[in-house]
Design an enzyme around this catalytic site. Structure first.
Site, PDB file in Angstrom:
ATOM      1  N   CYS A  80       0.833  -1.199   0.000  1.00 47.73           N
ATOM      2  CA  CYS A  80       0.000   0.000   0.000  1.00 47.73           C
ATOM      3  C   CYS A  80       0.875   1.258   0.000  1.00 47.73           C
ATOM      4  O   CYS A  80       1.761   1.392   0.824  1.00 47.73           O
ATOM      5  CB  CYS A  80      -0.882  -0.014   1.244  1.00 47.73           C
ATOM      6  SG  CYS A  80      -1.823   1.491   1.451  1.00 47.73           S
ATOM      7  N   CYS A  89      -3.086  -0.431   9.018  1.00 52.54           N
ATOM      8  CA  CYS A  89      -2.310  -1.679   9.033  1.00 52.54           C
ATOM      9  C   CYS A  89      -0.991  -1.410   9.768  1.00 52.54           C
ATOM     10  O   CYS A  89      -0.470  -0.307   9.705  1.00 52.54           O
ATOM     11  CB  CYS A  89      -1.973  -2.136   7.618  1.00 52.54           C
ATOM     12  SG  CYS A  89      -3.387  -2.590   6.607  1.00 52.54           S
ATOM     13  N   CYS A 167      -8.297   1.165  -0.512  1.00 52.93           N
ATOM     14  CA  CYS A 167      -7.690   0.527   0.652  1.00 52.93           C
ATOM     15  C   CYS A 167      -7.531  -0.937   0.283  1.00 52.93           C
ATOM     16  O   CYS A 167      -8.517  -1.608  -0.046  1.00 52.93           O
ATOM     17  CB  CYS A 167      -8.606   0.688   1.864  1.00 52.93           C
ATOM     18  SG  CYS A 167      -8.130  -0.362   3.238  1.00 52.93           S
ATOM     19  N   GLN A 291     -19.213 -10.159  11.275  1.00 53.12           N
ATOM     20  CA  GLN A 291     -17.765 -10.304  11.125  1.00 53.12           C
ATOM     21  C   GLN A 291     -17.300  -9.672   9.814  1.00 53.12           C
ATOM     22  O   GLN A 291     -17.979  -9.811   8.796  1.00 53.12           O
ATOM     23  CB  GLN A 291     -17.384 -11.793  11.133  1.00 53.12           C
ATOM     24  CG  GLN A 291     -17.714 -12.521  12.429  1.00 53.12           C
ATOM     25  CD  GLN A 291     -16.725 -12.236  13.542  1.00 53.12           C
ATOM     26  OE1 GLN A 291     -15.730 -11.541  13.350  1.00 53.12           O
ATOM     27  NE2 GLN A 291     -17.008 -12.752  14.726  1.00 53.12           N
ATOM     28  N   TYR A 320     -23.229 -13.404  23.591  1.00 51.82           N
ATOM     29  CA  TYR A 320     -22.715 -12.362  22.690  1.00 51.82           C
ATOM     30  C   TYR A 320     -22.922 -12.823  21.245  1.00 51.82           C
ATOM     31  O   TYR A 320     -21.984 -12.898  20.451  1.00 51.82           O
ATOM     32  CB  TYR A 320     -21.220 -12.090  22.927  1.00 51.82           C
ATOM     33  CG  TYR A 320     -20.827 -11.878  24.365  1.00 51.82           C
ATOM     34  CD1 TYR A 320     -20.839 -10.596  24.909  1.00 51.82           C
ATOM     35  CD2 TYR A 320     -20.431 -12.946  25.170  1.00 51.82           C
ATOM     36  CE1 TYR A 320     -20.474 -10.392  26.233  1.00 51.82           C
ATOM     37  CE2 TYR A 320     -20.059 -12.744  26.488  1.00 51.82           C
ATOM     38  CZ  TYR A 320     -20.071 -11.470  27.018  1.00 51.82           C
ATOM     39  OH  TYR A 320     -19.701 -11.278  28.318  1.00 51.82           O
ATOM     40  N   GLU A 341     -27.721 -11.362  23.331  1.00 50.90           N
ATOM     41  CA  GLU A 341     -27.008 -10.251  22.697  1.00 50.90           C
ATOM     42  C   GLU A 341     -27.610  -8.941  23.210  1.00 50.90           C
ATOM     43  O   GLU A 341     -28.811  -8.846  23.430  1.00 50.90           O
ATOM     44  CB  GLU A 341     -27.170 -10.397  21.171  1.00 50.90           C
ATOM     45  CG  GLU A 341     -26.973  -9.163  20.340  1.00 50.90           C
ATOM     46  CD  GLU A 341     -25.556  -8.627  20.361  1.00 50.90           C
ATOM     47  OE1 GLU A 341     -24.600  -9.414  20.278  1.00 50.90           O
ATOM     48  OE2 GLU A 341     -25.415  -7.389  20.485  1.00 50.90           O
ATOM     49  N   ASP A 389     -18.481 -15.249  22.784  1.00 56.12           N
ATOM     50  CA  ASP A 389     -17.733 -14.498  21.766  1.00 56.12           C
ATOM     51  C   ASP A 389     -17.822 -13.012  22.123  1.00 56.12           C
ATOM     52  O   ASP A 389     -18.459 -12.237  21.421  1.00 56.12           O
ATOM     53  CB  ASP A 389     -18.338 -14.785  20.385  1.00 56.12           C
ATOM     54  CG  ASP A 389     -17.582 -14.088  19.258  1.00 56.12           C
ATOM     55  OD1 ASP A 389     -16.521 -13.489  19.517  1.00 56.12           O
ATOM     56  OD2 ASP A 389     -18.068 -14.136  18.105  1.00 56.12           O
ATOM     57  N   CYS A 416     -11.509 -11.883  20.314  1.00 51.51           N
ATOM     58  CA  CYS A 416     -10.754 -10.994  19.421  1.00 51.51           C
ATOM     59  C   CYS A 416      -9.653 -10.274  20.191  1.00 51.51           C
ATOM     60  O   CYS A 416      -9.003  -9.395  19.655  1.00 51.51           O
ATOM     61  CB  CYS A 416     -11.690  -9.999  18.737  1.00 51.51           C
ATOM     62  SG  CYS A 416     -12.628  -9.014  19.901  1.00 51.51           S
TER      63      CYS A 416
HETATM   64  N1  SAH Z   1     -20.900 -14.004  17.800  1.00 52.85           N
HETATM   65  C1  SAH Z   1     -21.197 -12.906  16.919  1.00 52.85           C
HETATM   66  C2  SAH Z   1     -20.872 -11.517  17.491  1.00 52.85           C
HETATM   67  C3  SAH Z   1     -19.569 -11.335  18.207  1.00 52.85           C
HETATM   68  S1  SAH Z   1     -19.113  -9.646  18.509  1.00 52.85           S
HETATM   69  C4  SAH Z   1     -20.525 -13.105  15.580  1.00 52.85           C
HETATM   70  O1  SAH Z   1     -19.633 -13.934  15.434  1.00 52.85           O
HETATM   71  O2  SAH Z   1     -20.909 -12.433  14.621  1.00 52.85           O
HETATM   72  C5  SAH Z   1     -19.613  -9.377  20.150  1.00 52.85           C
HETATM   73  C6  SAH Z   1     -21.087  -9.086  20.318  1.00 52.85           C
HETATM   74  O3  SAH Z   1     -21.327  -8.888  21.712  1.00 52.85           O
HETATM   75  C7  SAH Z   1     -21.572  -7.797  19.632  1.00 52.85           C
HETATM   76  O4  SAH Z   1     -22.682  -8.129  18.832  1.00 52.85           O
HETATM   77  C8  SAH Z   1     -22.000  -6.884  20.812  1.00 52.85           C
HETATM   78  O5  SAH Z   1     -23.122  -6.095  20.514  1.00 52.85           O
HETATM   79  C9  SAH Z   1     -22.324  -7.890  21.894  1.00 52.85           C
HETATM   80  N2  SAH Z   1     -22.216  -7.466  23.297  1.00 52.85           N
HETATM   81  C10 SAH Z   1     -21.383  -6.560  23.836  1.00 52.85           C
HETATM   82  N3  SAH Z   1     -21.514  -6.528  25.174  1.00 52.85           N
HETATM   83  C11 SAH Z   1     -22.467  -7.448  25.506  1.00 52.85           C
HETATM   84  C12 SAH Z   1     -23.031  -7.895  26.748  1.00 52.85           C
HETATM   85  N4  SAH Z   1     -22.645  -7.392  27.900  1.00 52.85           N
HETATM   86  N5  SAH Z   1     -23.970  -8.865  26.697  1.00 52.85           N
HETATM   87  C13 SAH Z   1     -24.364  -9.397  25.508  1.00 52.85           C
HETATM   88  N6  SAH Z   1     -23.861  -9.010  24.317  1.00 52.85           N
HETATM   89  C14 SAH Z   1     -22.928  -8.039  24.305  1.00 52.85           C
END
Ligand code: SAH
Length: 460
Positions: A80, A89, A167, A291, A320, A341, A389, A416
């Site tokens: 880039c 990056c 990008c 994602q 999550y 969520e 997650d 992550c």
């Molecule tokens: N498993 C999903 C999202 C993961 S990202 C995937 O793979 O697409 C993390 C997610 O957690 C987001 O959608 C965010 O809005 C949610 N989040 C954040 N804090 C939270 C909480 N305290 N309780 C429940 N969800 C939450």
């Protein structure tokens, strides 16, 4: 009494010769000068270089590369042209194999240092065959310059926006959307929002692209609801971007660097676009998390599913859950899945996605995982397998405690952020779980980010 600067082995503005030994979690080179640590952006392990000291603190200092003396074999020319100005990056000067090796090492190091998990098996990182143009979402700030609008990135340590034509980690469709929308908005006299004066209209252009469907969503984030020349704007966007399925306005009147505001309205088309991962179709709306690297998302979810080791008889909780992506993957192999969520729009998407795919053994709830799951536990809902997650800050302590009370046979932890993963694994280990293995997945090539999926079993 603090030591005076005179006693440090180096002084500001000194030029010193160093050899790099390591990389930090931000991707900077680490060198030692008489035991004193210097962090130097773009230095790679094994390299010898002349470095100018640009700042010193008691325990460590910062430097800038002045002249390379011995280059690493892993060093490559960044693809880039604006790599260093942009800052999005951090690893383009390191070969892709080098990046994957670095990520594996750094996950091992963090798990040992923060989690006390010296002996846990961390597999080699699952990388991409084609690690460019992978992102399906662009969120680009808009400014003014050269008599029109500019859209790109903030110049480092400033609020000036530098225009960016493309990008290289972004789907080229998103680059086209940003360029086109910027030009159309300028044509109709829409002013960019200015952070300092809090005046103007257009703050960000967000482009979302369904890589497996070709669907495009455009979100215009504005300071106020009134959008001058709205009809013309929509007309031209539809004409120039044939695959657009959804044009949405989000209103953010606040003085903040948070991108989205609370109010969203559809200007034209559908409130969501579709994408597929594997056999499952997903509706994605403007505000819900999806994602950003769909190719690697499939790799990640397949691994999570393998680790969940479902036989068809299990109750699963997916904490999550976002728009229900992992939940729906799991539901195909489980007796029932409960997703939780915090974002209401994401749960609406999740329910729609279950219907869309005719998946009936899932239920979704809106709220904090750390509130809803303890309530479920009190009501007698238990998980045989728990999938979490969480966002970068990791799981809430209350949720971890409920997991320890509920005692699912297996926990699959998708993360992550290796630091909070390590912290949470430590709590689970102390509560009777054993981490079996950790699989890093490269969701974000050329950046220092790394996604992991870990599997834990209850010690009987
Ligand atoms: N498993 C999903 C999202 C993961 S990202 C995937 O793979 O697409 C993390 C997610 O957690 C987001 O959608 C965010 O809005 C949610 N989040 C954040 N804090 C939270 C909480 N305290 N309780 C429940 N969800 C939450």
């Amino acid at each position: 009494m603090g030591k005076s600067k005179q006693e440090l082995p180096v002084q500001k503005n000194d030029i010193v010769e160093v050899e790099f030994q390591d990389l930090t979690h931000d991707g900077a080179g680490v060198a030692k000068v008489n035991g004193y640590t210097l962090f130097v952006p773009y230095g790679l392990p094994g390299e010898k270089a002349k470095v100018k000291v640009i700042g010193t603190k008691k325990g460590y200092g910062f430097g800038r590369l002045v002249e390379m003396i011995e280059e690493s074999e892993a060093r490559i020319e960044p693809l880039c042209p604006i790599y260093k100005q942009c800052g999005g990056c951090q690893l383009q000067h390191l070969s892709y194999e080098g990046q994957l090796q670095y990520k594996q090492n750094s996950v091992k190091e963090v798990l040992a240092r923060i989690g006390g998990l010296e002996n846990v098996r961390v597999h080699p990182v699952l990388g991409m065959n084609e690690p460019w143009r992978y992102r399906n979402k662009a969120q680009v700030p808009v400014g003014e310059g050269g008599g029109g609008l500019v859209a790109g990135f903030y110049q480092q340590r400033s609020h000036r926006i530098i225009d960016m034509k493309e990008c290289l980690i972004q789907a080229s469709e998103n680059d086209t959307v940003v360029q086109t929308v910027k030009e159309i908005a300028a044509k109709y006299g829409i002013r960019a929002y200015d952070e300092k004066s809090h005046r103007g209209t257009l703050r960000h252009i967000v482009a979302k692209y369904g890589q497996n469907t070709g669907d495009i969503m455009i979100v215009l984030i504005t300071k106020q609801k009134d959008l001058p020349n709205r009809k013309n704007l929509i007309h031209d966007i539809k004409e120039q971007i044939p695959n657009v399925k959804s044009i949405v306005q989000n209103i953010n009147p606040k003085r903040t660097n948070v991108i989205f505001g609370d109010e969203t309205r559809v200007l034209w088309g559908s409130p969501y676009i579709y994408d597929t991962i594997g056999d499952i179709q997903f509706a994605i709306s403007a505000r819900s998390f999806y994602q950003v690297n769909p190719v690697q998302t499939k790799v990640l979810y397949d691994k999570a599913l393998e680790y969940a080791n479902l036989t068809g008889t299990e109750n699963v909780i997916d904490a999550y859950c976002g728009i229900g992506t992992i939940s729906l993957f799991l539901a195909q192999k489980a007796k029932s899945v409960y997703g939780v969520e915090i974002v209401p729009e994401a749960i609406e998407d999740a329910k729609r996605n279950a219907e869309l795919n005719h998946i009936k053994n899932v239920e979704f709830a809106v709220g904090e995982a750390e509130t809803i799951i303890p309530n479920w536990y009190e009501e007698g809902i238990k998980a045989d397998v728990m999938v979490v997650d969480p966002p970068r800050k990791g799981c809430d302590e209350k949720l971890l405690q409920t997991m320890l009370d509920m005692k699912p046979k297996r926990v699959v932890y998708v993360s992550c952020n290796p630091a909070t993963l390590a912290r949470d694994l430590k709590v689970l280990e102390e509560g009777g779980y054993k981490t079996q293995e950790v699989q890093p997945v490269d969701m974000f090539p050329h950046t220092t980010h790394v996604e992991n999926v870990a599997v834990l079993k209850l010690n009987m």
